[in-house]
Design an enzyme around this catalytic site. Structure first.
Site, PDB file in Angstrom:
ATOM      1  N   TYR A 190     -44.320 -17.007  65.044  1.00  0.00           N
ATOM      2  CA  TYR A 190     -43.623 -16.851  63.707  1.00  0.00           C
ATOM      3  C   TYR A 190     -43.214 -15.218  63.753  1.00  0.00           C
ATOM      4  CZ  TYR A 190     -45.053 -21.021  61.547  1.00  0.00           C
ATOM      5  OH  TYR A 190     -45.148 -22.482  61.415  1.00  0.00           O
ATOM      6  N   GLY A 250     -49.620 -21.958  70.925  1.00  0.00           N
ATOM      7  CA  GLY A 250     -50.303 -20.867  70.645  1.00  0.00           C
ATOM      8  C   GLY A 250     -51.818 -20.971  70.303  1.00  0.00           C
ATOM      9  N   VAL A 251     -52.272 -20.463  69.505  1.00  0.00           N
ATOM     10  CA  VAL A 251     -53.508 -20.653  69.165  1.00  0.00           C
ATOM     11  C   VAL A 251     -53.910 -21.578  68.506  1.00  0.00           C
ATOM     12  CG1 VAL A 251     -53.608 -19.412  66.604  1.00  0.00           C
ATOM     13  CG2 VAL A 251     -55.535 -19.037  67.953  1.00  0.00           C
ATOM     14  N   ASP A 252     -53.282 -22.440  67.775  1.00  0.00           N
ATOM     15  CA  ASP A 252     -53.300 -23.761  67.065  1.00  0.00           C
ATOM     16  C   ASP A 252     -53.490 -24.937  68.469  1.00  0.00           C
ATOM     17  OD1 ASP A 252     -51.977 -25.181  64.442  1.00  0.00           O
ATOM     18  OD2 ASP A 252     -52.895 -26.277  66.109  1.00  0.00           O
ATOM     19  N   SER A 304     -49.347 -15.021  62.470  1.00  0.00           N
ATOM     20  CA  SER A 304     -47.897 -14.956  62.193  1.00  0.00           C
ATOM     21  C   SER A 304     -47.331 -14.141  63.323  1.00  0.00           C
ATOM     22  CB  SER A 304     -47.512 -14.489  61.029  1.00  0.00           C
ATOM     23  OG  SER A 304     -47.587 -15.513  60.073  1.00  0.00           O
TER      24      SER A 304
HETATM   25  N1  AR6 Z   1     -57.195 -17.015  70.910  1.00  0.00           N
HETATM   26  C1  AR6 Z   1     -56.841 -15.902  70.084  1.00  0.00           C
HETATM   27  N2  AR6 Z   1     -55.416 -15.645  70.043  1.00  0.00           N
HETATM   28  C2  AR6 Z   1     -54.634 -16.435  70.322  1.00  0.00           C
HETATM   29  C3  AR6 Z   1     -55.089 -17.361  71.313  1.00  0.00           C
HETATM   30  C4  AR6 Z   1     -56.307 -17.566  71.488  1.00  0.00           C
HETATM   31  N3  AR6 Z   1     -56.529 -18.970  72.284  1.00  0.00           N
HETATM   32  N4  AR6 Z   1     -53.703 -17.967  71.613  1.00  0.00           N
HETATM   33  C5  AR6 Z   1     -52.739 -17.272  71.189  1.00  0.00           C
HETATM   34  N5  AR6 Z   1     -53.301 -16.328  70.517  1.00  0.00           N
HETATM   35  P1  AR6 Z   1     -49.319 -18.360  67.300  1.00  0.00           P
HETATM   36  P2  AR6 Z   1     -48.157 -17.825  64.522  1.00  0.00           P
HETATM   37  C6  AR6 Z   1     -52.491 -15.242  69.676  1.00  0.00           C
HETATM   38  O1  AR6 Z   1     -47.903 -18.370  67.778  1.00  0.00           O
HETATM   39  O2  AR6 Z   1     -47.259 -16.684  65.044  1.00  0.00           O
HETATM   40  C7  AR6 Z   1     -48.060 -22.727  66.436  1.00  0.00           C
HETATM   41  O3  AR6 Z   1     -47.438 -23.591  67.160  1.00  0.00           O
HETATM   42  C8  AR6 Z   1     -50.814 -14.883  69.907  1.00  0.00           C
HETATM   43  O4  AR6 Z   1     -51.002 -14.075  71.035  1.00  0.00           O
HETATM   44  O5  AR6 Z   1     -50.654 -19.089  67.625  1.00  0.00           O
HETATM   45  O6  AR6 Z   1     -48.811 -17.876  63.143  1.00  0.00           O
HETATM   46  C9  AR6 Z   1     -48.521 -23.350  65.076  1.00  0.00           C
HETATM   47  O7  AR6 Z   1     -48.637 -24.719  65.032  1.00  0.00           O
HETATM   48  C10 AR6 Z   1     -50.543 -14.430  68.670  1.00  0.00           C
HETATM   49  O8  AR6 Z   1     -51.109 -13.150  68.533  1.00  0.00           O
HETATM   50  O9  AR6 Z   1     -49.385 -18.454  65.878  1.00  0.00           O
HETATM   51  C11 AR6 Z   1     -47.437 -22.877  64.218  1.00  0.00           C
HETATM   52  O10 AR6 Z   1     -46.268 -23.955  64.538  1.00  0.00           O
HETATM   53  C12 AR6 Z   1     -51.425 -15.155  67.532  1.00  0.00           C
HETATM   54  O11 AR6 Z   1     -52.746 -15.783  68.381  1.00  0.00           O
HETATM   55  C13 AR6 Z   1     -47.024 -21.639  64.666  1.00  0.00           C
HETATM   56  O12 AR6 Z   1     -47.318 -21.525  66.133  1.00  0.00           O
HETATM   57  C14 AR6 Z   1     -50.630 -16.187  66.506  1.00  0.00           C
HETATM   58  O13 AR6 Z   1     -49.732 -16.646  67.318  1.00  0.00           O
HETATM   59  C15 AR6 Z   1     -47.872 -20.456  64.026  1.00  0.00           C
HETATM   60  O14 AR6 Z   1     -47.289 -19.187  64.533  1.00  0.00           O
END
Ligand code: AR6
Length: 177
Positions: A122, A33-35, A118
Site C-alpha cells: 500500500y 506480504g504479511v497477510d 500499509s
Molecule cells: N512479519 C512482519 N512484517 C512483515 C512480514 C512478516 N512476516 N511480511 C511482510 N512484512 P504488506 P500493506 C511487512 O504489503 O502495505 C497484502 O497483500 C512489510 O515489509 O504486507 O498494508 C494484503 O492482502 C511491510 O513493511 O501490507 C493487502 O492487499 C509491512 O509488513 C495489502 O498487502 C506491510 O506490508 C496490504 O498492504
C-alpha cells in the site's frame, strides 16, 4: 515513550504473544506480504473464519482465532493505500491502530505484536507511518495497565532502522517536555 513498547526485527508469525495484527485488505480473503505469511502459518482454518466476516472497511479491525500460530488471536485491520497524502491516509492509518488496540482491550489481550501497516503493497511512507504507529500505541497505553507488551515487528533491517530512529526521536522529545 512507554517502556512496554519495543521493536524487533523479524517475522510476526513467530511471535509468542496473545495477539498479532495483520495488515489485510478489505475482503479479508488473503493476499501477499504479511497477510500471506500469517495465512500460511495459521493454516486454512483462518481463511475459513475470515470468509464468515464479510470483509472489513479501511481503518476498522476484526478479530479471529490464531489456529496454528503461537498467538491465540489475529486482529485484522485494513490500512489505507497511499495516494500522495490527499486521501485522508494519515487519519485512516491512525484509525487502524486505534481500532486494533480497542479490539485487543475488549478481548483481554495483554501482549500484542504489530507489523508496519500499509508500508508494503500500500506504499505508505514508512517514517510517517512509524510516527503514527508509535503515537497511537503511546496514547493507548497511557493510563492503561491491561497491556504488558506492545511489540512492533519490523521485516528487514531497513524497516527496523527507520523505526528505531523514529522511536529514539520521539523518546528524546518526550524527555525534553
Ligand atoms: N512479519 C512482519 N512484517 C512483515 C512480514 C512478516 N512476516 N511480511 C511482510 N512484512 P504488506 P500493506 C511487512 O504489503 O502495505 C497484502 O497483500 C512489510 O515489509 O504486507 O498494508 C494484503 O492482502 C511491510 O513493511 O501490507 C493487502 O492487499 C509491512 O509488513 C495489502 O498487502 C506491510 O506490508 C496490504 O498492504
Amino acid at each position: 515513550m512507554d517502556s512496554r513498547i519495543t521493536l524487533v526485527e523479524g517475522d510476526i508469525t513467530r511471535q509468542r504473544v496473545d495477539a498479532i495484527v495483520n495488515a489485510a485488505k478489505e475482503s479479508l480473503l488473503g493476499g501477499g506480504g504479511v497477510d500471506g505469511a500469517i495465512h500460511r502459518a495459521a493454516g486454512p482454518e483462518l481463511l475459513a473464519e475470515c470468509r464468515t466476516l464479510g470483509g472489513c472497511p479501511t481503518g476498522e479491525a476484526r478479530i479471529t482465532k490464531g489456529y496454528n500460530l503461537p498467538a491465540k488471536w489475529v486482529i485484522h485491520t485494513v490500512g489505507p493505500v497511499w495516494r500522495q497524502g490527499g486521501a485522508n491516509e494519515d487519519a485512516l492509518l491512525t484509525d487502524c491502530y486505534r481500532s486494533a488496540f480497542a479490539l485487543a482491550a475488549r478481548h483481554g489481550i495483554r501482549s500484542i505484536a504489530l507489523p508496519s501497516i500499509s508500508t508494503g503493497a500500500y506504499r505508505f511512507p514508512i517514517e510517517r507511518a512509524a510516527r503514527i504507529a508509535f503515537s497511537e500505541a503511546e496514547k493507548h497505553l497511557a493510563g492503561n495497565d491491561q497491556f504488558k507488551s506492545v511489540v512492533f515487528v519490523l521485516f528487514g533491517a531497513k524497516a527496523y532502522e527507520i523505526h528505531s530512529s523514529v522511536h529514539a526521536r520521539l523518546a528524546g522529545s518526550a524527555r525534553e517536555r
